[in-house]
Design an enzyme around this catalytic site. Structure first.
Site, PDB file in Angstrom:
ATOM      1  N   ASN A 295      47.083  30.954  43.207  1.00  0.00           N
ATOM      2  CA  ASN A 295      45.801  31.295  42.593  1.00  0.00           C
ATOM      3  C   ASN A 295      44.892  31.853  43.683  1.00  0.00           C
ATOM      4  OD1 ASN A 295      44.160  31.303  40.114  1.00  0.00           O
ATOM      5  ND2 ASN A 295      42.825  29.932  41.269  1.00  0.00           N
ATOM      6  N   LYS A 296      43.718  32.274  43.303  1.00  0.00           N
ATOM      7  CA  LYS A 296      42.769  32.925  44.217  1.00  0.00           C
ATOM      8  C   LYS A 296      42.634  32.173  45.532  1.00  0.00           C
ATOM      9  CE  LYS A 296      41.107  36.024  43.790  1.00  0.00           C
ATOM     10  NZ  LYS A 296      41.682  37.268  44.376  1.00  0.00           N
TER      11      LYS A 296
ATOM     12  N   GLN B 141      34.251  36.843  42.520  1.00  0.00           N
ATOM     13  CA  GLN B 141      34.532  36.664  41.085  1.00  0.00           C
ATOM     14  C   GLN B 141      33.796  35.437  40.534  1.00  0.00           C
ATOM     15  OE1 GLN B 141      36.781  37.369  43.425  1.00  0.00           O
ATOM     16  NE2 GLN B 141      38.530  38.520  42.654  1.00  0.00           N
TER      17      GLN B 141
ATOM     18  N   ASP C 221      47.836  32.430  38.898  1.00  0.00           N
ATOM     19  CA  ASP C 221      48.442  33.767  38.820  1.00  0.00           C
ATOM     20  C   ASP C 221      49.949  33.702  38.689  1.00  0.00           C
ATOM     21  OD1 ASP C 221      45.710  34.281  40.209  1.00  0.00           O
ATOM     22  OD2 ASP C 221      46.428  36.218  39.448  1.00  0.00           O
TER      23      ASP C 221
HETATM   24  O1  MRU Z   1      42.124  38.798  42.153  1.00  0.00           O
HETATM   25  P1  MRU Z   1      41.828  38.310  40.768  1.00  0.00           P
HETATM   26  O2  MRU Z   1      40.389  38.349  40.418  1.00  0.00           O
HETATM   27  O3  MRU Z   1      42.719  38.979  39.742  1.00  0.00           O
HETATM   28  O4  MRU Z   1      42.268  36.775  40.803  1.00  0.00           O
HETATM   29  C1  MRU Z   1      42.180  36.054  39.615  1.00  0.00           C
HETATM   30  C2  MRU Z   1      42.496  34.614  39.789  1.00  0.00           C
HETATM   31  O5  MRU Z   1      42.892  34.167  40.827  1.00  0.00           O
HETATM   32  C3  MRU Z   1      42.398  33.773  38.554  1.00  0.00           C
HETATM   33  O6  MRU Z   1      42.048  32.467  38.891  1.00  0.00           O
HETATM   34  C4  MRU Z   1      43.753  33.753  37.831  1.00  0.00           C
HETATM   35  O7  MRU Z   1      44.233  35.046  37.636  1.00  0.00           O
HETATM   36  C5  MRU Z   1      43.665  33.051  36.546  1.00  0.00           C
HETATM   37  S1  MRU Z   1      42.679  33.931  35.382  1.00  0.00           S
HETATM   38  C6  MRU Z   1      42.689  33.076  33.932  1.00  0.00           C
END
Ligand code: MRU
Length: 367
Positions: free
Chosen positions: A259-260, A208, A249
């Protein structure tokens, strides 16, 4: 679903939109190579798109939750579902991904309007998207103000050195309804002439960072370099970064942040280096029903995402993979939580529970 250029010269993309009787998604699985929208006409298609990360990012998933209720109603009418079946299908949308609280929050905010009919449901889902855009711009301003004050940088026009930021995953327009959270802060710093460069973690395994964040930064003309995730601690400890800014998240009452995967390593390195670790997220990502990070369900994804690189298998056939999509950074490592309402200095003891108790905050119960 595209609009005109915004004030920073970037096309006004929308990750998610309502198409009248379907949900329109910008297909993030094919970026940056292709810009393609998918029209999703049923609940199964929407759940599949959410799980494949056609649409992703917590605030964007909040809008998907809202529009998902509308889509289920459209399908219920066409297929002759009774109320019980409709509610079961809405539950399936709500549970499509477990960690980002915004998905459940979006469903829970819109679902009570089902008895009032489709227009009321669509209006509420559109309000979620609209409010997210407003919140994100406030997050950008609040975050930029706090960062510039904290790291002692005055006005760039008076010769202050611009800020070097590290970010992880994608928190921009693609992850939200509009503007971005962490990337919104970066955009704001850039707009004020106060940004030197962004270190973009590539964000294994689905990239991402390199596919989405770098694409957004390129479109915005923001200077950046992409680095492998494992470079981040070294880049930070070598003094090349002033502040790390990420999204979230799910944020618990105590201030722990899901978070990720890889965010925790960034936070540990920031603590060691003595630089701020900043989490930027709307109030809709705060889940006061979760006291600590131990109560957050971490999504485990297909091992193939780790064992393959593109189309090629890179691990031995006999090897199994472990693929947690998120980690939890404990509150003591979160220097600042930036929301649309202001900044909480979490590691100094300012918790979301103190700030948001008594108000609605992440009213969705844990998925
Ligand atoms: O697996 P993803 O791409 O949905 O993970 C997204 C993230 O971890 C983002 O950092 C989080 O959702 C914040 S987005 C503003």
């Amino acid at each position: 679903m595209t609009g005109g250029p915004d004030e920073h010269g970037a096309e006004d993309l929308r990750a998610v939109a309502w198409g009248g009787d379907h949900v329109r998604l910008l297909d993030q699985t094919v970026l940056p190579g292709r810009v393609r929208w998918l029209d999703i006409a049923d609940v199964d298609g929407l759940i599949d798109a959410v799980r494949r990360l056609v649409v992703r990012g917590a605030p964007a998933l909040g809008a998907v939750g809202g529009f998902g209720v509308a889509l289920a109603m459209v399908q219920a009418r066409a297929a002759g579902w009774d109320q019980a079946r409709l509610q079961r299908e809405i539950d399936r949308v709500r549970a499509a991904r477990p960690t980002a609280v915004n998905l459940a929050w979006g469903v829970d905010r819109v679902r009570p309007l089902v008895p009032r009919g489709l227009p009321a449901v669509v209006d509420e889902a559109l309000a979620i998207a609209r409010e997210d855009g407003v919140a994100n711009r406030a997050i950008g301003r609040n975050g930029a103000d706090w960062i510039l004050a904290r790291i002692g940088r005055g006005a760039p026009e008076r010769g202050a050195a611009p800020v070097r930021v590290l970010t992880h995953c994608n928190t921009g327009i693609l992850a939200t309804a509009e503007w971005g959270t962490g990337l919104g802060v970066i955009r704001e710093l850039h707009g004020r002439g106060a940004l030197a460069q962004v270190y973009v973690d590539e964000t294994r395994p689905l990239l991402q960072g390199s596919r989405l964040t770098a694409w957004e930064l390129t479109r915005l003309g923001i200077p950046h370099v992409v680095q492998v995730d494992s470079a981040a601690p070294s880049t930070i400890l070598r003094g090349m970064v002033d502040v790390a800014v990420i999204g979230a998240d799910r944020i618990t009452a105590a201030g722990d942040v899901a978070n990720k995967i890889g965010s925790l390593g960034v936070a540990l390195a920031c603590a060691e280096a003595g630089i701020p670790f900043v989490v930027a997220a709307p109030e809709s990502t705060v889940d006061l029903t979760a006291r600590t990070g131990a109560e957050i369900t971490i999504e485990l994804r297909d091992e193939e995402e780790v064992l393959r690189h593109g189309d090629a298998r890179v691990a031995p056939e006999a090897s199994r993979g472990y693929n947690p999509a998120f980690d939890v950074t404990p509150a003591k490592l979160v220097t600042a939580l930036v929301t649309e309402h202001g900044v909480l200095e979490v590691s100094a003891g300012q918790t979301p529970a103190d700030r948001f108790s008594g108000e609605r905050a992440g009213s969705a119960s844990r998925a």
